[in-house]
Design a protein around this motif. Structure first.
Motif, PDB file in Angstrom:
ATOM      1  N   TRP A 140       0.841  -1.198   0.000  1.00 25.15           N
ATOM      2  CA  TRP A 140       0.000   0.000   0.000  1.00 25.15           C
ATOM      3  C   TRP A 140       0.876   1.248   0.000  1.00 25.15           C
ATOM      4  N   HIS A 468     -14.237 -12.679  -3.715  1.00 22.08           N
ATOM      5  CA  HIS A 468     -14.064 -11.750  -2.592  1.00 22.08           C
ATOM      6  C   HIS A 468     -15.108 -10.640  -2.612  1.00 22.08           C
ATOM      7  N   ARG A 471     -15.046  -7.121  -0.674  1.00 18.10           N
ATOM      8  CA  ARG A 471     -13.782  -7.175   0.069  1.00 18.10           C
ATOM      9  C   ARG A 471     -12.580  -6.907  -0.849  1.00 18.10           C
ATOM     10  N   GLY A 472     -12.738  -7.172  -2.152  1.00 14.96           N
ATOM     11  CA  GLY A 472     -11.627  -7.008  -3.076  1.00 14.96           C
ATOM     12  C   GLY A 472     -11.542  -5.648  -3.729  1.00 14.96           C
ATOM     13  N   MET A 475      -9.896  -0.232  -1.695  1.00 14.26           N
ATOM     14  CA  MET A 475      -8.452  -0.084  -1.638  1.00 14.26           C
ATOM     15  C   MET A 475      -7.997   0.206  -0.210  1.00 14.26           C
ATOM     16  N   ARG A 478      -5.349  -3.350   3.860  1.00 14.99           N
ATOM     17  CA  ARG A 478      -5.907  -4.682   4.087  1.00 14.99           C
ATOM     18  C   ARG A 478      -6.144  -5.453   2.784  1.00 14.99           C
ATOM     19  N   ASN A 479      -6.168  -4.765   1.671  1.00 17.92           N
ATOM     20  CA  ASN A 479      -6.554  -5.381   0.406  1.00 17.92           C
ATOM     21  C   ASN A 479      -5.335  -6.024  -0.247  1.00 17.92           C
ATOM     22  N   TYR A 480      -5.382  -7.339  -0.434  1.00 13.09           N
ATOM     23  CA  TYR A 480      -4.277  -8.068  -1.045  1.00 13.09           C
ATOM     24  C   TYR A 480      -4.566  -8.428  -2.502  1.00 13.09           C
ATOM     25  N   ALA A 482      -6.264  -5.885  -4.921  1.00  9.22           N
ATOM     26  CA  ALA A 482      -6.467  -4.758  -5.825  1.00  9.22           C
ATOM     27  C   ALA A 482      -5.226  -4.407  -6.630  1.00  9.22           C
ATOM     28  N   THR A 795     -12.694  -3.878   6.012  1.00 12.57           N
ATOM     29  CA  THR A 795     -12.047  -3.139   4.933  1.00 12.57           C
ATOM     30  C   THR A 795     -11.620  -1.778   5.455  1.00 12.57           C
TER      31      THR A 795
END
Length: 825
Positions: A140, A468, A471-472, A475, A478-480, A482, A795
């Motif tokens: 990030w 997801h 959840r996806g 941004m 936490r977002n793995y 995007a 999120t």
């Protein structure tokens, strides 16, 4: 019927013309001896069959009566082959893909081939330096806050040899194998695509590889130590504003001239160029440059030669006249930008390989590009596939809707199964291909793998995003998902846009290079010595005819019998797939021959037609990689489930490609023959069944990371540690779920059926303790898991101030982000 069976057997086995003639003579004599043929019939048979066979067997007679005319026509209609086209065709090596193209694969070549294993040094580098690099990266921070790697990450990459993996040890590099490089890039990619691209480019198409393979001793001594130590940061300038996939049309020029430098006359090059999409350009200290070389004054020693063609040179980026430093802003925020230069003068020995290599840059580029396609992009794709395999299956167990894990829904399993199947395919394809690059320079294989691997990656990421859901798309740290989703077009586009790779390169180059006769026939036709070319063409032509007839008969016979007559080198669950692949290989060989024979040079313009044949070849190769992986890994229960899914997928895709090839073939008159040979019984493979997909998903949802199969799928995957890391948080919750699974499911069942009371989890746990549904230790374990589960589902959200200025100390402090982070270089 006996005679028909005899001749069918001869054609199926592909006997020589001499044996075929001898058998025919023996049959005629036998029929005459037993009275079936009378004197008149025998004479007629001798004339009708014997005369043509005699002509074909008596080489001087055949050459004079038949071949000479055909050769003359062939020489006239065959288009001239340009120097760059010839270099592209000759670049690299033909490898296992040729066996799949030629209709009778020698499976022992595949089974006896040794996959590269990591050396102790490579394994240590993967476990230590690469692990440490991944741990240092906050993706990030890289993609949103800095839009660059932090200074300490840049320093770590430089100082620990990540830019020197392909440089030989004698020049201070690491000297890693192609497979070793692939594993390192793959692991970094599971943490940060920006970091992975930054590392992979200098180890792919760049000055380091060009110097290693083609540089003079003086050039290697000058540049390689600096590249190995990280003192020099390289880029390679190839593509331009008007030039993308068609690099041969580049307008950039280098003119041989003399200039006075420091009071001395120096022979050199005046370079003018305008490049873009150049990775690492904004931070590079040295650059490789591709341009078209001209020598109008004959200063290189040949007064009759002005245009030398594409040439490669090395120069420092601070050379006067070079304009560098601004950035493009690609989907992944790696350093990428334009480079311009106008009348930039460099000495003549800046040409890679010295003046003797003037005009030979295109071949250098094609060979190095093919190796890069076989290492870097399959590594990125495999990392994504395997990463999503673990992440999405874990999330599918943790996330619950309508009272059950979302992984239990068939709709979710449709996508989840594809992720699992593709991940298995990608891993085996990468292992075989990278090992191939360690033994040779396979050009066709790397083009097909680049295309299909990145397209599979696209599908895997899309399915992961779908599963997801919300959840996806939010941004944040936490977002793995995007960052990979956003950067996906980079892999699709670089090192040859996928559309061009599929429609022009795979079959366009593969048909000529892999075919046992076509390229040699073309060379014979271009032979300036007519008689020598005629003799060679004669030998090749009739061997080619026999080859094509044999593949036609084999393709039809194997297709009609469901491949039952084909051979398999193993006696296990995969044997039937070997047989069908031999069948499709024969169908491809004949279809390719008929296409080249009926369309000729126009086949290059029928891109959809050639693309479909390329798809057949590609899936045959990838399927063989799956079979190789199955054998190497012992055919475990997990491998059986994954390999079966993969093979059903590949054979389905092969049949679809052949069906579309036949249905849309431009010459309608030959469609019936093509269908008869390629698909005599129509299509029989429909892809993985629901049961196969369910079996695969069940295995994914229950996989333990410490199992043998789990270790194999994660050995080059980075999983973060701790609850503050996005993947560490997810996998921590998943591991905890596996610990509590046996009694957690009973707890959920009891709550659903009213056997325990309460609305909240705490109330339900208290009730479960009172009613002795759970022990105190079990209740505490579920409480801890529920906390971890909830953290996984959360999120990010941000203040307006932080989004407007993510580097503001005040805004960062309010968001809980580190204030004293190191700024970008």
């Amino acid at each position: 019927m006996v005679i028909i069976g005899l001749y069918w057997t001869l054609l199926y086995r592909g006997v020589s013309l001499a044996i075929f003639t001898g058998v025919t003579a023996a049959v005629a004599l036998a029929l005459w001896a037993i009275g079936i043929l009378g004197p008149v019939g025998f004479v007629v048979t001798a004339i009708v069959l014997g005369v043509p066979l005699a002509i074909f067997n008596i080489v001087p007679l055949r050459r004079a009566l038949l071949t000479k005319r055909l050769y003359g026509v062939f020489r006239k209609i065959l288009p001239e082959m340009g120097a760059t086209e010839k270099e592209a065709l000759e670049a690299g090596d033909v490898w296992w893909e040729a066996e799949m193209f030629r209709g009778r694969p020698d499976w022992n070549q595949l089974l006896d081939f040794k996959l590269t294993q990591l050396t102790d040094q490579e394994q240590a580098f993967l476990d230590n330096e690469t692990e440490q690099l991944c741990a240092m990266i906050d993706d990030w921070q890289v993609n949103f806050e800095l839009k660059d790697l932090p200074e300490d990450v840049w320093d770590y990459i430089r100082n620990n040899g990540f830019f020197a993996m392909l440089i030989p040890k004698e020049h201070g590099g690491l000297g890693f194998s192609a497979y070793g490089q692939s594993c390192v890039v793959a692991k970094i990619a599971t943490r940060s695509l920006t970091a992975a691209v930054t590392v992979m480019v200098p180890n792919s198409l760049g000055p380091g590889e060009l110097l290693t393979h083609y540089g003079t001793k003086e050039q290697q001594e000058k540049w390689l130590p600096g590249l190995a130590s990280g003192k020099e940061l390289p880029c390679f300038a190839l593509t331009g504003v008007e030039v993308g996939s068609d690099a041969t049309k580049m307008p950039d020029t280098g003119v041989v001239c003399k200039r006075t430098v420091d009071g001395k006359e120096v022979l050199g090059l005046s370079l003018s160029f305008n490049k873009r999409y150049i990775t690492l350009a904004p931070v590079a200290t040295m650059m490789g440059l591709a341009f078209k070389l001209k020598d109008p004054d004959g200063l290189l020693g040949d007064p009759d030669k002005i245009d030398y063609g594409i040439t490669c040179a090395l120069l420092a980026t601070d050379t006067p006249g070079v304009k560098i430093g601004r950035r493009h802003f690609p989907g992944a925020t790696f350093q990428n930008g334009p480079i311009q230069g106008d009348d930039v003068f460099v000495p003549i020995d800046s040409i890679i390989g010295g003046p003797e290599q003037a005009g030979k840059g295109w071949r250098m580029l094609v060979e190095c590009l093919s190796a890069g396609r076989g290492i870097s992009l399959p590594a990125l794709s495999t990392a994504t596939g395997k990463g999503m395999y673990g992440i999405t299956s874990a999330y599918s167990r943790i996330r619950r809707q309508f009272g059950t894990e979302i992984g239990n829904f068939e709709g979710v399993q449709e996508g989840l199964g594809v992720i699992g199947g593709y991940a298995y395919i990608l891993e085996n394809v990468r292992n075989l291909t990278a090992s191939g690059v360690d033994h040779c320079t396979p050009s066709v294989v790397t083009a097909m793998v680049k295309y299909h691997a990145t397209e599979m990656m696209r599908t895997v990421i899309n399915h992961s995003m779908d599963i997801h859901s919300g959840r996806g798309i939010i941004m944040g740290p936490r977002n793995y998902l995007a960052a990979a989703y956003q950067a996906l077009p980079v892999a699709i586009t670089v090192e040859g846009a996928n559309i061009m790779t599929r429609s022009l390169m795979v079959f366009g180059q593969g048909a000529i290079r892999c075919h046992p006769f076509v390229y040699s026939e073309m060379e014979a036709a271009h032979n300036p010595d007519f008689d020598a070319g005629l003799a060679e063409f004669d030998r090749l032509l009739y061997a080619h005819i026999g080859y094509s007839v044999n593949r036609m008969v084999r393709g039809f016979t194997l297709g009609l019998t469901g491949a039952r007559l084909a051979s398999a080198p193993v006696d296990n669950e995969m044997a039937v797939y070997y047989k069908h692949m031999e069948r499709f290989s024969a169908a491809l060989a004949f279809s390719a021959d008929l296409a080249m024979g009926t369309l000729g040079g126009a086949l290059k313009l029928k891109e959809s037609t050639s693309a479909r044949l390329g798809d057949v070849l590609s899936h045959l190769y990838m399927a063989s990689a799956t079979l190789k992986g199955f054998e190497v890994n012992g055919g475990t229960a997990e491998d059986k489930v994954h390999a079966t899914w993969a093979m059903e997928y590949h054979l389905h895709e092969i049949e679809n490609a052949l069906h579309e090839f036949v249905r849309n073939y431009p010459v309608k008159a030959v469609r019936p023959l093509l269908k008869l040979v390629a698909l005599p019984r129509g299509r029989s493979f429909n892809g993985p069944t629901d049961d196969m997909n369910t079996a695969l998903c069940d295995m994914m949802l229950g996989m333990k990371l410490d199992s043998a199969f789990g270790k194999r799928m994660t050995y080059d995957i980075y999983i973060g540690e701790g609850e503050n890391d996005p993947t560490g948080r997810l996998m921590g919750a998943y591991n905890k779920l596996q610990e509590v699974d046996s009694f957690y499911s009973e707890f959920l069942r009891a709550a659903k059926h009213g056997e325990i009371e309460g609305e909240s989890v705490e109330e339900q746990l208290a009730s479960a303790l009172d009613r002795q549904v759970l022990s105190a230790e079990q209740a505490e374990a579920i409480r801890e898991y529920d906390r971890l589960r909830y953290e996984v589902l959360l999120t990010d959200d941000f203040s307006k101030e932080y989004l407007l200025n993510p580097l503001s100390d005040e805004a960062r402090e309010a968001e809980g982000r580190p204030v004293d982070m190191r700024k970008a270089s």
